[in-house]
Design an enzyme around this catalytic site. Structure first.
Site, short mmCIF file in Angstrom:
data_model
loop_
_atom_site.label_atom_id
_atom_site.label_comp_id
_atom_site.label_asym_id
_atom_site.label_seq_id
_atom_site.Cartn_x
_atom_site.Cartn_y
_atom_site.Cartn_z
CB SER A 30 -0.77 0.24 1.61
OG SER A 30 -0.87 -0.57 2.02
CG HIS A 61 -4.06 -1.85 -2.89
ND1 HIS A 61 -2.89 -2.90 -3.04
CD2 HIS A 61 -4.26 -1.03 -1.82
CE1 HIS A 61 -2.79 -2.93 -1.32
NE2 HIS A 61 -3.46 -2.03 -0.40
CG HIS A 83 -5.04 -7.65 0.74
ND1 HIS A 83 -4.83 -7.30 -0.03
CD2 HIS A 83 -3.49 -7.06 1.15
CE1 HIS A 83 -4.39 -6.04 -0.19
NE2 HIS A 83 -2.99 -5.85 0.58
CE1 TYR A 85 -8.53 -5.83 2.05
CE2 TYR A 85 -6.07 -6.31 3.92
CZ TYR A 85 -6.71 -5.44 2.15
OH TYR A 85 -5.78 -4.77 2.23
CD GLU A 86 -8.81 -7.28 -2.28
OE1 GLU A 86 -8.88 -6.65 -3.45
OE2 GLU A 86 -7.19 -7.64 -2.30
CB ALA A 113 1.24 -0.61 4.84
CG MET A 211 -4.37 -6.91 7.94
SD MET A 211 -6.10 -5.40 7.23
CE MET A 211 -6.11 -5.07 8.86
CB SER A 212 -0.20 -8.48 3.13
OG SER A 212 0.51 -7.20 3.02
CG ASN A 235 -0.94 1.95 12.44
OD1 ASN A 235 -0.50 1.16 10.95
ND2 ASN A 235 -1.64 0.73 13.46
CG HIS A 247 -7.58 2.46 4.56
ND1 HIS A 247 -5.78 1.51 4.19
CD2 HIS A 247 -7.37 2.94 3.00
CE1 HIS A 247 -5.61 1.65 2.94
NE2 HIS A 247 -6.29 2.60 2.48
N1 HPA Z 1 -2.08 -3.71 12.02
C1 HPA Z 1 -2.66 -4.70 10.31
N2 HPA Z 1 -2.51 -4.17 9.48
C2 HPA Z 1 -1.85 -3.15 9.38
C3 HPA Z 1 -1.62 -1.75 10.98
C4 HPA Z 1 -2.71 -2.76 11.93
O1 HPA Z 1 -2.33 -2.03 12.89
N3 HPA Z 1 -1.24 -1.05 9.62
C5 HPA Z 1 -0.99 -1.19 8.96
N4 HPA Z 1 -2.12 -2.53 8.13
#
Ligand code: HPA
Length: 272
Positions: A30, A61, A83, A85-86, A113, A211-212, A235, A247
């Site tokens: 990302s 993306h 992903h 989650y998609e 990320a 998540m990837s 973050n 996000h």
């Molecule tokens: N958690 C999960 N996936 C992420 C995060 C997070 O805090 N930040 C960026 N991708």
């Protein structure tokens, strides 16, 4: 259609259009897609045109397979990834890796990320992935045994190549970027974690969460492709950060560090 047929069809489509054997594959996470500016003599194939390729549903993306040269090496970059989650099955999530593997890549760079679990980290840090924890319950090697993808059982001890990690330390130092290294925990998402989950991950030994990446790394290791990974800590994870996760914060932080990120990846290609 079996998984192998789907991969072979995509590979044939690509080979008909591009006469090029890539040595390095790069999956751009990302906000980190601007690495494509470093690729010379580009040929771009939109995912939408490649048979079997899913089209990314996540905002920010892009969806392109890009072939070209970086430091005179043949690379193929995935601008945009898929992903769990998609809602895609894991075979689609790793389709790009399978395709790049059959096209001939020897090394895969993965980027993402991630949330920082290690409290010594700060947003903007670029963490070299030393190891991972797969908490998804999924694995791309489950199912029919496909020799072209590799053995049924395979080692994950050195999933993240030790020699490339050593080279990364030098590249960080040369660029004056603080070296960070750690363990990436993979959850499916797409909700961010709860503070209790982050505490659990921390106790487990995770330094970052995302998540990837893990499905792709497992698929690459099955194919005996060397892997090097970097997480952009966008973050601090839930509960460590006192503010709510968004996000938007993820996108903003990855935008801030995209030039250092790009530099690290291009220098790493040079070092191969
Ligand atoms: N958690 C999960 N996936 C992420 C995060 C997070 O805090 N930040 C960026 N991708």
């Amino acid at each position: 259609m079996s998984n192998l047929n789907e991969v072979v069809r995509a590979v044939e489509y690509i080979k008909q259009r591009i006469d090029f054997v890539p040595e390095v594959g790069i999956i751009l996470g990302s906000g980190l897609g601007n690495f494509v500016d470093e690729i010379e003599n580009k040929s771009v194939l939109p995912y939408a045109d490649i048979p079997g390729f899913p089209v990314s549903t996540v905002k920010g993306h892009a969806g392109n397979l890009i072939f070209g040269k970086v430091h005179r090496k043949n690379v193929v970059a995935m601008q945009g990834r898929f992903h769990l989650y998609e809602g895609y099955p894991i075979s689609k999530v790793v389709l790009g890796v399978r395709v790049m593997g059959l096209l001939g890549i020897k090394t895969l760079f993965v980027t993402n990320a991630a949330g920082g679990v290690n409290e010594a980290f700060a947003p903007g840090d670029l963490m070299v992935i030393r190891d991972h924890i797969n908490l998804s319950g999924e694995n791309p090697a489950i199912g029919e045994e496909i020799p072209q993808f590799g053995p049924r059982f395979f080692d994950m001890t050195y999933a993240y190549d030790t020699e490339l990690i050593q080279k990364a330390k030098k590249v960080y130092e040369q660029n004056g970027i603080p070296y960070r290294e750690g363990v990436y925990a993979f959850l499916k998402g797409p909700s961010y974690e709860t503070p209790a989950e982050i505490k659990m991950l921390s106790i487990m030994g995770a330094d970052a969460v995302g998540m990837s990446t893990v499905p792709e790394v497992i698929a690459a290791r099955q194919m005996n492709i060397r892997v090097f990974g970097v997480s952009c800590i966008t973050n601090m994870a839930a509960g460590i950060s006192k503010t709510k996760l968004s996000h938007q914060e993820v996108v903003e932080t990855s935008n801030k560090v995209k030039s250092s990120f790009t530099k690290i990846i291009t220098d790493m290609v040079r070092e191969l």
